[in-house]
Enzyme design. Structure first.
Site, PDB file in Angstrom:
ATOM      1  N   ALA A 173       0.866  -1.180   0.000  1.00 35.32           N
ATOM      2  CA  ALA A 173       0.000   0.000   0.000  1.00 35.32           C
ATOM      3  C   ALA A 173       0.906   1.235   0.000  1.00 35.32           C
ATOM      4  O   ALA A 173       2.048   1.163   0.454  1.00 35.32           O
ATOM      5  CB  ALA A 173      -0.861  -0.016   1.256  1.00 35.32           C
ATOM      6  N   GLY A 221       0.608  -4.945   1.101  1.00 31.05           N
ATOM      7  CA  GLY A 221      -0.619  -5.009   0.313  1.00 31.05           C
ATOM      8  C   GLY A 221      -0.390  -5.648  -1.046  1.00 31.05           C
ATOM      9  O   GLY A 221      -1.322  -6.202  -1.641  1.00 31.05           O
ATOM     10  N   GLU A 223      -0.733  -9.206  -0.391  1.00 30.53           N
ATOM     11  CA  GLU A 223      -2.147  -9.470  -0.068  1.00 30.53           C
ATOM     12  C   GLU A 223      -3.002  -9.467  -1.328  1.00 30.53           C
ATOM     13  O   GLU A 223      -3.934 -10.265  -1.479  1.00 30.53           O
ATOM     14  CB  GLU A 223      -2.646  -8.437   0.943  1.00 30.53           C
ATOM     15  N   GLU A 272       4.694  -5.052   7.116  1.00 33.90           N
ATOM     16  CA  GLU A 272       3.909  -4.004   7.780  1.00 33.90           C
ATOM     17  C   GLU A 272       4.380  -3.726   9.199  1.00 33.90           C
ATOM     18  O   GLU A 272       4.361  -2.585   9.668  1.00 33.90           O
ATOM     19  CB  GLU A 272       2.425  -4.379   7.811  1.00 33.90           C
TER      20      GLU A 272
HETATM   21  N1  3HC Z   1       4.595   3.517  -0.308  1.00 35.13           N
HETATM   22  C1  3HC Z   1       5.030   4.725  -0.705  1.00 35.13           C
HETATM   23  N2  3HC Z   1       6.261   4.943  -1.203  1.00 35.13           N
HETATM   24  C2  3HC Z   1       7.062   3.879  -1.298  1.00 35.13           C
HETATM   25  C3  3HC Z   1       6.677   2.594  -0.899  1.00 35.13           C
HETATM   26  C4  3HC Z   1       5.366   2.423  -0.385  1.00 35.13           C
HETATM   27  N3  3HC Z   1       4.903   1.238  -0.014  1.00 35.13           N
HETATM   28  N4  3HC Z   1       7.700   1.752  -1.104  1.00 35.13           N
HETATM   29  C5  3HC Z   1       8.706   2.483  -1.616  1.00 35.13           C
HETATM   30  N5  3HC Z   1       8.318   3.769  -1.740  1.00 35.13           N
HETATM   31  C6  3HC Z   1       9.088   4.889  -2.306  1.00 35.13           C
HETATM   32  C7  3HC Z   1      10.258   5.277  -1.424  1.00 35.13           C
HETATM   33  O1  3HC Z   1       9.862   6.211  -0.450  1.00 35.13           O
HETATM   34  C8  3HC Z   1      11.211   5.862  -2.437  1.00 35.13           C
HETATM   35  O2  3HC Z   1      10.773   7.176  -2.725  1.00 35.13           O
HETATM   36  P1  3HC Z   1      11.833   8.316  -3.078  1.00 35.13           P
HETATM   37  O3  3HC Z   1      12.553   7.854  -4.292  1.00 35.13           O
HETATM   38  O4  3HC Z   1      10.995   9.511  -3.246  1.00 35.13           O
HETATM   39  O5  3HC Z   1      12.734   8.409  -1.875  1.00 35.13           O
HETATM   40  C9  3HC Z   1      10.963   5.021  -3.695  1.00 35.13           C
HETATM   41  O6  3HC Z   1       9.681   4.424  -3.516  1.00 35.13           O
HETATM   42  C10 3HC Z   1      11.976   3.917  -3.905  1.00 35.13           C
HETATM   43  O7  3HC Z   1      12.089   3.188  -2.689  1.00 35.13           O
HETATM   44  P2  3HC Z   1      13.506   2.754  -2.094  1.00 35.13           P
HETATM   45  O8  3HC Z   1      14.437   3.897  -2.135  1.00 35.13           O
HETATM   46  O9  3HC Z   1      13.232   2.103  -0.797  1.00 35.13           O
HETATM   47  O10 3HC Z   1      13.945   1.706  -3.189  1.00 35.13           O
HETATM   48  P3  3HC Z   1      14.666   0.321  -3.018  1.00 35.13           P
HETATM   49  O11 3HC Z   1      14.800  -0.221  -4.394  1.00 35.13           O
HETATM   50  O12 3HC Z   1      15.871   0.465  -2.168  1.00 35.13           O
HETATM   51  O13 3HC Z   1      13.652  -0.626  -2.200  1.00 35.13           O
HETATM   52  C11 3HC Z   1      11.561  -1.643  -1.647  1.00 35.13           C
HETATM   53  C12 3HC Z   1      12.440  -1.010  -2.744  1.00 35.13           C
HETATM   54  C13 3HC Z   1      12.196  -2.958  -1.173  1.00 35.13           C
HETATM   55  C14 3HC Z   1      10.228  -1.937  -2.246  1.00 35.13           C
HETATM   56  C15 3HC Z   1      11.449  -0.667  -0.449  1.00 35.13           C
HETATM   57  O14 3HC Z   1      11.070   0.590  -0.946  1.00 35.13           O
HETATM   58  C16 3HC Z   1      10.457  -1.048   0.589  1.00 35.13           C
HETATM   59  O15 3HC Z   1      10.749  -1.874   1.431  1.00 35.13           O
HETATM   60  N6  3HC Z   1       9.264  -0.445   0.547  1.00 35.13           N
HETATM   61  C17 3HC Z   1       8.282  -0.559   1.569  1.00 35.13           C
HETATM   62  C18 3HC Z   1       7.584  -1.881   1.509  1.00 35.13           C
HETATM   63  C19 3HC Z   1       6.517  -1.931   2.571  1.00 35.13           C
HETATM   64  O16 3HC Z   1       6.724  -1.642   3.728  1.00 35.13           O
HETATM   65  N7  3HC Z   1       5.304  -2.334   2.156  1.00 35.13           N
HETATM   66  C20 3HC Z   1       4.212  -2.402   3.038  1.00 35.13           C
HETATM   67  C21 3HC Z   1       3.460  -1.144   3.005  1.00 35.13           C
HETATM   68  S1  3HC Z   1       2.151  -1.130   4.184  1.00 35.13           S
HETATM   69  C22 3HC Z   1       0.963  -2.092   3.501  1.00 35.13           C
HETATM   70  O17 3HC Z   1       1.110  -2.569   2.422  1.00 35.13           O
HETATM   71  C23 3HC Z   1      -0.258  -2.242   4.326  1.00 35.13           C
HETATM   72  C24 3HC Z   1      -1.175  -3.237   3.772  1.00 35.13           C
HETATM   73  O18 3HC Z   1      -1.198  -4.366   4.619  1.00 35.13           O
HETATM   74  C25 3HC Z   1      -2.575  -2.718   3.634  1.00 35.13           C
END
Ligand code: 3HC
Ligand code: NAI
Length: 707
Positions: A63, A109, A112, A132
């Site tokens: 998400a 997400g 999911e 998460e």
């Molecule tokens: N939401 C918003 N922005 C995100 C994002 C997300 N889920 N994941 C990555 N981004 C953004 C980063 O902030 C970054 O933005 P920027 O360039 O402006 O700084 C850009 O995408 C690239 O991210 P990274 O610099 O982290 O790139 P990497 O290639 O090093 O890593 C990744 C990629 C492994 C996907 C890493 O970004 C990551 O771990 N992302 C978060 C994953 C996460 O936590 N997902 C769960 C979200 S909560 C959820 O899904 C709830 C659900 O249960 C409903």
């Protein structure tokens, strides 16, 4: 049709391509676009099956984390996740086989979404995860209910409580992935989808029945983990995950999903989640330097050299080798070189023994480190990291030599922790190429890398350093060149307050306990016994020799008394605590109280009982006040940079968001009034930072409402 999802038909399969760069996060509109595209495919007479795939380098990273900021109340969150749950159910109910084709990552997400598809195929190098919990929330789009139905409670619990992704082959073995595709993913996914076309090809995860044995084992796994899970005090999300998975084991899908939504809603509005989400973005922002534009040329580091193979140089060389960068490691003579290499080997061998590194990888990595006692080969390297003794004359001499033996475009980095970079940069003859790369000990493990910009450091050297820092798997933060830079400058104020509290009547175990109860892995005194009391004492001696002190105002003499007594901490068997031979167990020592009482008498302080709240308030206020000064002086670009530094450098509890974020949760007004109160009670060394005063007067915060 929305731009977020492209629609095409190939071989009678509808191909839905999610396209929301850079990571296809499920932002506002993306969920809905997927919903609409699946509905269209369901009704499309040209499509017998559906493939859902991500554009670019990844499937879906979850998400959009920004969205959680808009969920201000539990009710809003409940309402939103109810909509998401309903949406995913609609996808699952589409009457044609729906296949998720995963490359890169399917996280949060994203996974999911894939779980709500009838099948999942993936490339061999893809990863799936429920991270998460690292954001202080739980899977809120059905993950606590569907994932255990696919892979069982044990793995689902592990994935959702440690947040670490799982590689596709393991996910396949566990039942999360149905097929690994060799070669072209889309082609493979289409072939797979075609093979499932027809009613028999629909398999809804939510309808997977758990038999009584599996449910019982799942509940037991939840109970075991609940009682054994190690988290800093005050952390709630992993326990909410366990509650969610337990609900999957004991309740029908609909009721379990309702429980998930409630748990998710509690988490999303928590300070823990706000703090962790703040750090997620702060960490990424820290790599962006306001006056170094994105397009600043950043060099590629293909080979490196490290000068000095002591505690730090050895760890730094390992960091390069671990990242696959060949590195020359120079020492003064063969004896010192062999000593340094032996430590490196010992570290790698211990990783092999623990199963964290294969023998083959060890040999390959070790082979990237070339020991030397000369500057031969330095003309070919792209960067040199200097890690010789902390002595200005030696640094100047070393930089003069480096200036002579390296190429003009070679980055000249120093790992100094206290010396003025600008002073020895001149000796190189190329101050624009000189920069601080302040690693933390042990350098091969600690993730923080303070990148210290000198007066003349060029922007491209800054950009190269940030890019390199990420490649070394560090968290790079660019800071200014003040004494102690940001991490150690703040640490001096943290420690000073801990020392003064001790003199005033608190005890070492009490102060440490208050900080570990707050969530730090170890309190200030325990930490210093690990790092060495001699390190700080020598810095104070050096500063005294140039007429300076670390933190202005009163200084406790107790740490210097311990230094004089040869009590350096764990390495000498005694420091702030006593240690029995071969043990790290901290044994309180009445001698410390005696030394503190003597110091207090000298300063005319009447000792008193100090309660835990005062200890926490004074130490965290000291950090925030000094942090505000660091910010105002421009040594850190943002409050978030300070948070990242203190969390990664000194284990400030992440669920509190860092010292500046924590101050905001306390309230800046309260923080300022504490500084004023302490000034009245303890003296002028408590002086409010002007930035703090201004923010309170203007009703502003360190983050302009970003929290
Ligand atoms: N939401 C918003 N922005 C995100 C994002 C997300 N889920 N994941 C990555 N981004 C953004 C980063 O902030 C970054 O933005 P920027 O360039 O402006 O700084 C850009 O995408 C690239 O991210 P990274 O610099 O982290 O790139 P990497 O290639 O090093 O890593 C990744 C990629 C492994 C996907 C890493 O970004 C990551 O771990 N992302 C978060 C994953 C996460 O936590 N997902 C769960 C979200 S909560 C959820 O899904 C709830 C659900 O249960 C409903
Ligand atoms: P150390 O004493 O363990 O190692 C220094 C090494 O440099 C010695 O092995 C010495 O033989 C070698 N050396 C000296 N002159 C040399 C030369 N001309 N050419 C090649 N090698 C030479 O010191 P440590 O702890 O590794 O510190 C190194 C630097 O890192 C210092 O600037 C220190 O302030 C900094 N630092 C130390 C940290 C720590 O926790 N130890 C943390 C962060 C920075």
């Amino acid at each position: 049709m929305s731009d977020f999802v492209k629609y095409s038909i190939q071989d009678r399969v509808a191909v839905l391509t999610i396209d929301n760069p850079p990571v296809n996060a499920l932002a506002q509109g993306v969920w809905e676009a997927v919903d609409q595209a699946v509905a269209r495919a369901g009704a499309d007479p040209e499509a017998d099956a559906i493939v859902l795939i991500g554009a670019g380098t990844t499937f879906v990273a979850g998400a959009d984390i920004n969205v959680f900021k808009t969920l201000k109340t539990r009710e809003q969150s409940l309402e939103r996740s109810a909509r998401t749950h309903a949406l995913l159910k609609r996808l699952e109910d589409v009457g044609k086989p729906l296949v998720a084709a995963i490359h890169g990552n399917a996280l949060g997400g994203g996974l999911e979404l894939a779980q709500a598809c009838h099948y999942r195929v993936a490339t061999a190098d893809a990863k799936v995860g429920q991270p998460e919990v690292l954001l202080g929330i739980i899977p809120g789009a059905g993950g606590t209910q569907r994932l255990p139905r696919l892979c069982g409670a044990e793995l689902a619990l592990q994935m959702a409580t440690d947040g670490k992704p799982v590689a596709a082959p393991k996910a396949k073995a566990a039942g999360i992935i149905d097929e690994i595709v060799d070669g072209d993913l889309l082609k493979g996914a289409i072939a797979f989808a075609r093979s499932r076309a027809g009613d028999h090809g629909i398999r809804k995860t939510r309808e997977v029945a758990l038999d009584a044995n599996a449910s019982r084992a799942g509940v037991e796994a939840c109970q075991r983990l609940r009682s054994s899970f190690k988290a800093p005090k005050g952390v709630r999300a992993p326990f909410a995950v366990i509650d969610g998975v337990e609900a999957a084991m004991t309740l029908p899908f609909e009721q379990g999903s309702l429980r998930e939504r409630e748990l998710f809603a509690d988490c999303v509005v928590s300070t823990e989640s706000k703090a962790l989400r703040h750090l997620f973005f702060a960490e990424r922002d820290a790599a962006k330097v306001p006056d170094v534009p994105k397009d600043t040329p950043a060099g590629d580091i293909k080979c490196a050299a490290v000068v000095g193979a002591g505690t730090m140089g050895g760890g730094i060389a390992m960091s390069y080798a671990n990242a696959g960068i060949p590195v020359l490691l120079k020492e003064v003579d063969d004896v010192a070189l062999q000593r340094g290499l032996a430590t490196i080997r010992k570290n790698y061998e211990s990783s092999v023994a623990k199963g964290r590194l294969t023998q083959q990888a060890y040999e390959r990595t070790m082979g990237l480190i070339t020991p030397t006692t000369s500057y031969d080969g330095f003309a070919g390297v792209d960067i040199v990291v200097e890690a010789v003794f902390e002595n200005m004359d030696l640094k100047k001499k070393t930089f003069a030599e480096l200036g002579a033996v390296t190429r003009p475009d070679c980055v000249l980095a120093s790992n100094t922790s206290t010396l003025d970079i600008d002073e020895f940069a001149q000796s190189s003859g190329r101050p624009g190429q000189v920069i601080g790369h302040h690693f933390f000990s042990p350098a091969n493990i600690m993730k923080l890398l303070e990148i210290v910009r000198g007066r003349e450091t060029s922007k491209s050297v800054v950009a190269t350093s940030v890019k390199l820092g990420k490649r070394l798997a560090k968290v790079p933060v660019v800071v200014g060149n003040c004494f102690g830079f940001v991490a150690n400058r703040m640490l001096a104020y943290y420690m000073r307050e801990a020392y003064l509290l001790l003199e005033e009547g608190a005890t070492v175990p009490q102060i440490d306990r208050v900080l570990t109860d707050f969530g730090l892995p170890v309190g200030p005194y325990g930490m210093q016994d690990i790092a060495g009391i001699d390190v700080g004492a020598r810095i104070r001696q050096y500063l005294a020799s140039i007429g300076k002190t670390r933190a202005e105002g009163p200084q406790s003499e107790v740490p210097d008394r311990l230094f004089e007594m040869g009590r350096y901490g764990q390495k000498t068997g005694a420091g702030w605590y006593k240690y029995e031979a071969g043990s790290r167990e901290r044994i309180p020592d009445p001698l410390i109280d005696q030394l503190a009482a003597e110091a207090a008498a000298k300063r005319g302080i009447a000792r008193r009982r100090i309660d835990d709240d005062e200890i926490l308030a004074r130490i965290t206020t000291a950090l925030a006040n000094e942090g505000a000064r660091v910010l105002e002086d421009g040594y850190a670009s943002r409050a978030g940079d300070i948070d990242v530094i203190y969390c990664y450098g000194f284990g400030f509890p992440r669920h509190r968001g860092g010292p500046m974020f924590y101050a905001e949760t306390v309230g800046l007004k309260t923080v300022l009034s504490r500084v004023e109160e302490y000034r009245a009670r303890f003296g002028d060394y408590w002086e409010p930072a002007p930035l703090l005063e201004r923010m309170v007067a203007e009703g502003k915060g360190f983050y302009d409402g970003a929290a």
